[in-house]
Design a protein around this motif. Structure first.
Motif, short mmCIF file in Angstrom:
data_model
loop_
_atom_site.label_atom_id
_atom_site.label_comp_id
_atom_site.label_asym_id
_atom_site.label_seq_id
_atom_site.Cartn_x
_atom_site.Cartn_y
_atom_site.Cartn_z
N ARG A 93 0.82 -1.21 0.00
CA ARG A 93 0.00 0.00 0.00
C ARG A 93 0.84 1.25 0.00
O ARG A 93 0.45 2.29 -0.53
CB ARG A 93 -0.90 0.03 1.23
N THR A 94 2.01 1.15 0.61
CA THR A 94 2.93 2.29 0.60
C THR A 94 3.39 2.58 -0.82
O THR A 94 3.55 3.73 -1.22
CB THR A 94 4.14 2.01 1.52
N VAL A 95 3.60 1.50 -1.59
CA VAL A 95 3.98 1.67 -2.99
C VAL A 95 2.88 2.44 -3.72
O VAL A 95 3.14 3.43 -4.41
CB VAL A 95 4.20 0.31 -3.69
N ASP A 96 1.63 1.99 -3.53
CA ASP A 96 0.50 2.65 -4.20
C ASP A 96 0.40 4.12 -3.80
O ASP A 96 0.17 4.99 -4.63
CB ASP A 96 -0.81 1.93 -3.85
N ALA A 97 0.57 4.38 -2.50
CA ALA A 97 0.46 5.76 -2.02
C ALA A 97 1.57 6.63 -2.60
O ALA A 97 1.35 7.79 -2.97
CB ALA A 97 0.50 5.78 -0.49
N THR A 98 2.78 6.06 -2.71
CA THR A 98 3.90 6.82 -3.26
C THR A 98 3.69 7.10 -4.74
O THR A 98 3.97 8.20 -5.22
CB THR A 98 5.23 6.07 -3.02
N VAL A 99 3.18 6.10 -5.46
CA VAL A 99 2.88 6.30 -6.88
C VAL A 99 1.83 7.40 -7.05
O VAL A 99 1.96 8.27 -7.92
CB VAL A 99 2.39 4.99 -7.55
N LYS A 100 0.84 7.39 -6.18
CA LYS A 100 -0.23 8.39 -6.26
C LYS A 100 0.35 9.80 -6.07
O LYS A 100 0.06 10.70 -6.86
CB LYS A 100 -1.28 8.08 -5.18
N ARG A 101 1.19 9.96 -5.07
CA ARG A 101 1.80 11.28 -4.82
C ARG A 101 2.69 11.69 -5.99
O ARG A 101 2.70 12.83 -6.41
CB ARG A 101 2.63 11.25 -3.53
N LEU A 102 3.45 10.72 -6.50
CA LEU A 102 4.34 11.00 -7.63
C LEU A 102 3.53 11.48 -8.83
O LEU A 102 3.87 12.48 -9.47
CB LEU A 102 5.13 9.74 -7.98
N ARG A 103 2.44 10.78 -9.12
CA ARG A 103 1.59 11.17 -10.26
C ARG A 103 1.07 12.59 -10.09
O ARG A 103 1.03 13.37 -11.03
CB ARG A 103 0.41 10.23 -10.38
N GLU A 104 0.65 12.91 -8.88
CA GLU A 104 0.12 14.26 -8.63
C GLU A 104 1.19 15.30 -8.90
O GLU A 104 0.95 16.31 -9.55
CB GLU A 104 -0.40 14.37 -7.20
N LYS A 105 2.40 15.03 -8.43
CA LYS A 105 3.48 16.00 -8.62
C LYS A 105 3.87 16.13 -10.09
O LYS A 105 4.36 17.17 -10.52
CB LYS A 105 4.71 15.60 -7.80
N LEU A 106 3.68 15.04 -10.85
CA LEU A 106 4.09 15.07 -12.26
C LEU A 106 3.04 15.70 -13.18
O LEU A 106 3.29 15.85 -14.38
CB LEU A 106 4.41 13.65 -12.76
N GLY A 107 1.91 16.07 -12.63
CA GLY A 107 0.89 16.75 -13.44
C GLY A 107 0.52 15.96 -14.69
O GLY A 107 0.21 14.77 -14.61
N HIS A 108 0.63 16.60 -15.85
CA HIS A 108 0.20 15.93 -17.09
C HIS A 108 1.07 14.73 -17.43
O HIS A 108 0.66 13.84 -18.18
CB HIS A 108 0.15 16.93 -18.26
N ALA A 109 2.28 14.69 -16.87
CA ALA A 109 3.15 13.53 -17.12
C ALA A 109 2.83 12.38 -16.17
O ALA A 109 3.39 11.29 -16.31
CB ALA A 109 4.62 13.94 -16.99
N GLY A 110 1.94 12.61 -15.22
CA GLY A 110 1.57 11.55 -14.27
C GLY A 110 0.97 10.35 -14.96
O GLY A 110 1.12 9.21 -14.51
N ALA A 111 0.30 10.61 -16.10
CA ALA A 111 -0.35 9.52 -16.84
C ALA A 111 0.67 8.58 -17.49
O ALA A 111 0.30 7.49 -17.95
CB ALA A 111 -1.27 10.10 -17.92
#
Ligand code: CA
Length: 234
Positions: free
Chosen positions: A195-213
């Motif tokens: 779950r920590t992996v999922d949470a970290t990916v989620k935060r990373l995606r948010e920070k990456l904006g349009h590149a999060g996808a």
């Protein structure tokens, strides 16, 4: 782009044909008829770039060989192309779970096999950092300085987020299971959960904006950094 190829295949006629064809193309091919023998060769020296792995081996299934390759830091990054016979086609999700990169159903032509091998090797080569820098589309990473830019703007990432992004980008197009990410990003000694992996990916995606996808979720398996996208180099 020649590379070292390990063939783990118990059909000796097929294996002989493949060794001959690959060597003729400039690759260096080695062969084992058992999964155990293949693991020993892969874990020994020198390093192989890619394993052609038969699914049905006399001593253990190819999926188990793949699992063991992925679990060992020495062989974790080897490309795995699974060979299956018609009727025993490997489930896509199972293939991803154990970390195969591609698969081919027998009978296949040598030409098709070589095209697949070249495509996989090219992908890895393109994602290999040069002088500590990794770039893809609008993203740039300075691996030594631990800095990330998106469209030329600095993205403030934590050390773990940076490591996660670097790992995904360096293996773009290749599935990373949560367990593999825990091992490579947090370290095999860590006791963090998936779950920590999922949470970290989620935060990373948010920070990456349009590149999060660019970071795709493979339901029930893990994550993959896209290999191609609009506006990004292929
Ligand atoms: Ca077989």
């Amino acid at each position: 782009m020649p590379g070292r190829i390990l063939i783990v295949e118990d059909e000796t006629d097929l294996a002989r044909t493949l060794v001959y064809a690959l060597n003729r193309e400039g690759f260096q091919a080695a062969h084992s008829v058992t999964g155990r023998g293949g693991l020993d060769l892969a874990q020994g020296d020198p390093a192989f770039d890619l394993v052609l792995l038969d699914l049905m081996l006399p001593d253990m299934p190819g999926t188990e060989v793949c699992r063991q390759l992925r679990a060992d830091p020495r062989t974790r990054d080897i490309l795995v192309l699974m060979l299956t016979a018609r009727g025993e086609e490997i489930d896509r999700v199972v293939g991803f779970e154990v970390g195969t990169d591609d698969y081919l159903v027998k009978p296949f032509s040598v030409r098709e096999l070589i095209l697949r091998i070249r495509a996989l090797l090219r992908r890895v080569q393109a994602a290999t950092p040069t002088e500590g820098k990794l770039a893809w589309g609008p993203l740039r990473l300075d691996l030594d300085g631990h800095r990330c830019w998106l469209d030329g703007e600095v993205v403030p990432l934590t050390a773990v987020e940076f490591k996660l992004l670097g790992r995904l980008m360096a293996r773009r197009g290749r599935v990373q299971t949560r367990a593999m990410l825990v091992d490579t990003v947090w370290g095999s000694e860590s006791d963090i959960g998936e779950r920590t992996v999922d949470a970290t990916v989620k935060r990373l995606r948010e920070k990456l904006g349009h590149a999060g996808a660019f970071v795709e979720t493979l339901r029930g398996v893990g994550y993959r950094f896209v290999d191609q996208a609009e506006g990004a180099p292929s």
